[in-house]
Design an enzyme around this catalytic site. Structure first.
Site, PDB file in Angstrom:
ATOM      1  N   HIS A   8      -6.397  -5.596  -2.416  1.00 52.71           N
ATOM      2  CA  HIS A   8      -7.211  -5.793  -1.215  1.00 52.71           C
ATOM      3  C   HIS A   8      -7.493  -7.273  -0.979  1.00 52.71           C
ATOM      4  CE1 HIS A   8      -8.756  -1.334  -1.235  1.00 52.71           C
ATOM      5  NE2 HIS A   8      -7.483  -1.446  -0.923  1.00 52.71           N
ATOM      6  N   ARG A  36       0.820  -1.215   0.000  1.00 51.72           N
ATOM      7  CA  ARG A  36       0.000   0.000   0.000  1.00 51.72           C
ATOM      8  C   ARG A  36       0.855   1.266   0.000  1.00 51.72           C
ATOM      9  NH1 ARG A  36      -3.810   2.561   4.516  1.00 51.72           N
ATOM     10  NH2 ARG A  36      -5.325   3.592   3.159  1.00 51.72           N
ATOM     11  N   HIS A  62       0.429   4.657  -2.337  1.00 55.05           N
ATOM     12  CA  HIS A  62       0.238   6.012  -1.806  1.00 55.05           C
ATOM     13  C   HIS A  62       1.403   6.933  -2.157  1.00 55.05           C
ATOM     14  CE1 HIS A  62      -3.342   5.580   1.119  1.00 55.05           C
ATOM     15  NE2 HIS A  62      -3.441   4.703   0.145  1.00 55.05           N
ATOM     16  N   ASN A  99      -3.951   9.067   4.947  1.00 52.98           N
ATOM     17  CA  ASN A  99      -2.734   8.412   5.435  1.00 52.98           C
ATOM     18  C   ASN A  99      -2.619   8.357   6.950  1.00 52.98           C
ATOM     19  OD1 ASN A  99      -1.776   7.904   2.858  1.00 52.98           O
ATOM     20  ND2 ASN A  99      -0.640   9.847   2.724  1.00 52.98           N
TER      21      ASN A  99
HETATM   22  C1  HEM Z   1      -9.159   1.881  -5.696  1.00 51.68           C
HETATM   23  C2  HEM Z   1      -9.101   2.723  -4.699  1.00 51.68           C
HETATM   24  C3  HEM Z   1      -8.639   2.346  -3.318  1.00 51.68           C
HETATM   25  C4  HEM Z   1      -9.233   2.720  -2.168  1.00 51.68           C
HETATM   26  C5  HEM Z   1     -10.469   3.585  -2.022  1.00 51.68           C
HETATM   27  C6  HEM Z   1      -8.487   2.123  -1.092  1.00 51.68           C
HETATM   28  C7  HEM Z   1      -8.771   2.294   0.243  1.00 51.68           C
HETATM   29  C8  HEM Z   1      -8.182   1.589   1.271  1.00 51.68           C
HETATM   30  C9  HEM Z   1      -8.555   1.690   2.649  1.00 51.68           C
HETATM   31  C10 HEM Z   1      -9.626   2.617   3.213  1.00 51.68           C
HETATM   32  C11 HEM Z   1      -7.799   0.812   3.343  1.00 51.68           C
HETATM   33  C12 HEM Z   1      -7.836   0.558   4.840  1.00 51.68           C
HETATM   34  C13 HEM Z   1      -6.967   1.590   5.551  1.00 51.68           C
HETATM   35  C14 HEM Z   1      -7.126   1.550   7.055  1.00 51.68           C
HETATM   36  O1  HEM Z   1      -7.994   0.873   7.575  1.00 51.68           O
HETATM   37  O2  HEM Z   1      -6.329   2.240   7.748  1.00 51.68           O
HETATM   38  C15 HEM Z   1      -6.929   0.165   2.403  1.00 51.68           C
HETATM   39  C16 HEM Z   1      -6.025  -0.800   2.717  1.00 51.68           C
HETATM   40  C17 HEM Z   1      -5.146  -1.362   1.805  1.00 51.68           C
HETATM   41  N1  HEM Z   1      -5.005  -0.993   0.490  1.00 51.68           N
HETATM   42 FE1  HEM Z   1      -6.249   0.159  -0.554  1.00 51.68          FE
HETATM   43  N2  HEM Z   1      -7.462   1.400  -1.607  1.00 51.68           N
HETATM   44  C18 HEM Z   1      -7.500   1.506  -2.970  1.00 51.68           C
HETATM   45  C19 HEM Z   1      -6.602   0.984  -3.858  1.00 51.68           C
HETATM   46  C20 HEM Z   1      -5.488   0.267  -3.492  1.00 51.68           C
HETATM   47  C21 HEM Z   1      -4.394  -0.055  -4.380  1.00 51.68           C
HETATM   48  C22 HEM Z   1      -4.280   0.413  -5.821  1.00 51.68           C
HETATM   49  C23 HEM Z   1      -3.508  -0.792  -3.654  1.00 51.68           C
HETATM   50  C24 HEM Z   1      -2.189  -1.365  -4.073  1.00 51.68           C
HETATM   51  C25 HEM Z   1      -1.864  -1.687  -5.295  1.00 51.68           C
HETATM   52  C26 HEM Z   1      -4.053  -0.941  -2.329  1.00 51.68           C
HETATM   53  C27 HEM Z   1      -3.508  -1.679  -1.317  1.00 51.68           C
HETATM   54  C28 HEM Z   1      -4.022  -1.766  -0.048  1.00 51.68           C
HETATM   55  C29 HEM Z   1      -3.544  -2.713   0.939  1.00 51.68           C
HETATM   56  C30 HEM Z   1      -2.522  -3.806   0.715  1.00 51.68           C
HETATM   57  C31 HEM Z   1      -4.238  -2.437   2.112  1.00 51.68           C
HETATM   58  C32 HEM Z   1      -4.038  -3.100   3.479  1.00 51.68           C
HETATM   59  C33 HEM Z   1      -2.926  -2.359   4.183  1.00 51.68           C
HETATM   60  C34 HEM Z   1      -2.570  -2.847   5.559  1.00 51.68           C
HETATM   61  O3  HEM Z   1      -3.113  -3.838   6.043  1.00 51.68           O
HETATM   62  O4  HEM Z   1      -1.708  -2.189   6.179  1.00 51.68           O
HETATM   63  N3  HEM Z   1      -5.236  -0.258  -2.257  1.00 51.68           N
HETATM   64  N4  HEM Z   1      -7.179   0.675   1.147  1.00 51.68           N
END
Ligand code: HEM
Ligand code: NAG
Ligand code: NAG
Length: 349
Positions: free
Chosen positions: A213, A82, A86, A114
């Site tokens: 995800h 992630r 970002h 963030n």
């Molecule tokens: C399409 C739009 C996207 C939205 C709206 C989004 C939103 C989010 C949100 C809200 C979370 C949870 C954050 C939290 O609870 O603190 C999350 C987690 C995550 N996102 Fe996304 N995301 C998107 C796209 C992506 C992309 C493009 C990637 C990587 C290529 C990605 C990888 C991840 C990963 C791996 C997590 C888990 C992180 C962790 O456990 O520390 N996301 N995302």
């Protein structure tokens, strides 16, 4: 018998004509390639062999540190993946997300999407230290994020790919850019599409990269509206399966602690696979922004979701390509930017 071949003309007239045509084409081709190279000259290309002579072992050094971190933190693979996203979406892949707040830096870390959400900075520091020990002043923090994302996906049983390298580190952060450019889990599909398109990524990239995800966690605060009062309706999101709704409501009570974590993929929470897409087919996407890829009426992303749900290898091939596409967002190259010696600070500050 073979003698009869001698009676066949050495070259048929039409073949000679085609040869002439081809050599003309070759000249034109060289001409066009030269033109393309001239116009590209200012924009140096990333390359998979960028550190071949200066830090050939960088990838195994990064692997070692991540494997070490993984022993006490299973989530770290998702968190590092992630971070790369970002970083790339704000000012391009320039390591800007890693800069701490300071007199001259309004950090991206403090931006809404963030703050208290992205993590893994200590591990990035450990990677940087290990790399500096072997190849001082050579590998950028921006490239460390690119390498760490690939290794993380691969260690979680996902695809591997040749990471393109040669990015340099930015000397500024863009907090407003992070607030406005990063997608929100509450964005509708049209907004998600335009945020991806603003950085040169397609609807396919959106559907494909959202497949990240398949691992990691998300806090209750990002789904409570879906569970209790979707779009001010006073009830839950209709595109959420009733059994999954019940599970989530139990983990995230209405006025409970918004920082409690949920698995983004209820099926295989720590494995990088295609189950995320199968979950969407079962109305078990965790975030609104996940489920919309399939459930929005007329969604252009729906066919991509369905194809990945039925073929993990199709998803893996596309994911590798889309990560390369994302990694190509406005990198600093050549003599632009710098190689930071501490990922949290601009050199000399
Ligand atoms: C399409 C739009 C996207 C939205 C709206 C989004 C939103 C989010 C949100 C809200 C979370 C949870 C954050 C939290 O609870 O603190 C999350 C987690 C995550 N996102 Fe996304 N995301 C998107 C796209 C992506 C992309 C493009 C990637 C990587 C290529 C990605 C990888 C991840 C990963 C791996 C997590 C888990 C992180 C962790 O456990 O520390 N996301 N995302
Ligand atoms: C590269 O790293 C591996 C594992 O960390 C180590 O075994 C090997 O000796 C290193 N090679 C060089 C040339 O530094
Ligand atoms: C749901 O949200 C709407 C609009 O934000 C609000 O007016 C309403 O009071 C909320 N309902 C409940 C039950 O919280």
């Amino acid at each position: 018998m073979y003698g009869s071949l001698k009676h066949i003309p050495h070259k048929l007239p039409y073949l000679e004509f085609r040869e002439a045509e081809m050599s003309l084409n070759s000249v034109l081709l060289v001409f066009w390639i030269s033109l393309v190279l001239i116009f590209h000259g200012s924009q140096a290309q990333l390359s998979s062999t960028f550190y071949a002579n200066t830090c050939s072992n960088v990838s195994s050094i990064v692997t070692g540190v991540i494997q070490q971190a993984q022993q006490s933190d299973t989530r770290i693979l998702a968190s590092l993946t992630r971070l790369f996203f970002h970083d790339c979406f704000v000012n391009g892949c320039d390591g800007s997300v890693l800069l701490d707040d300071s007199a001259s830096i309004q950090s991206e870390k403090d931006a809404r999407p963030n703050k208290n959400s992205i993590r893994g900075f200590d591990v990035v520091d450990d990677i940087k230290t290990a790399v500096e020990n072997v190849c001082p002043g050579v590998v950028s923090c921006a490239d460390i994020l690119a390498i760490a994302a690939e290794i993380s996906v691969s260690l979680a049983s996902g695809p591997s790919w040749e990471v393109l390298l040669g990015r340099r580190d930015g000397t500024t952060a863009n907090q407003n850019g992070a607030n406005n450019g990063l997608p929100s889990p509450f964005d509708d599909l049209t907004t998600l599409q335009s945020k991806f398109s603003a950085v040169g990524l397609s609807d396919t990239d959106l559907a494909t990269l959202s497949g990240a995800h398949t691992f990691g966690r998300a806090q209750c605060q990002f789904i409570t509206n879906r569970l209790y009062n979707f779009s001010g309706s006073g009830t839950s999101d209709p595109s959420l399966s009733s059994s999954y709704l019940a599970t989530l409501q139990q983990n995230c009570p209405q006025n409970g602690d918004g920082t409690v974590l949920n698995n983004l993929d209820l099926t295989t929470p720590d494995t990088f696979d295609n189950k995320y897409y199968v979950n969407l087919q079962n109305n078990e996407g965790l975030l609104q922004s996940d489920q919309e890829l399939l459930s929005t009426t007329g969604a252009s992303t729906a066919s991509t979701v369905n194809s990945y749900a039925s073929s993990q290898s199709t998803f893996f091939t596309s994911f590798a390509q889309s990560m390369i596409n994302m990694g190509n967002i406005s990198p600093l190259t050549g003599t632009d930017g710098e190689i930071r010696s501490n990922c949290r600070k601009v050199n000399g500050s």
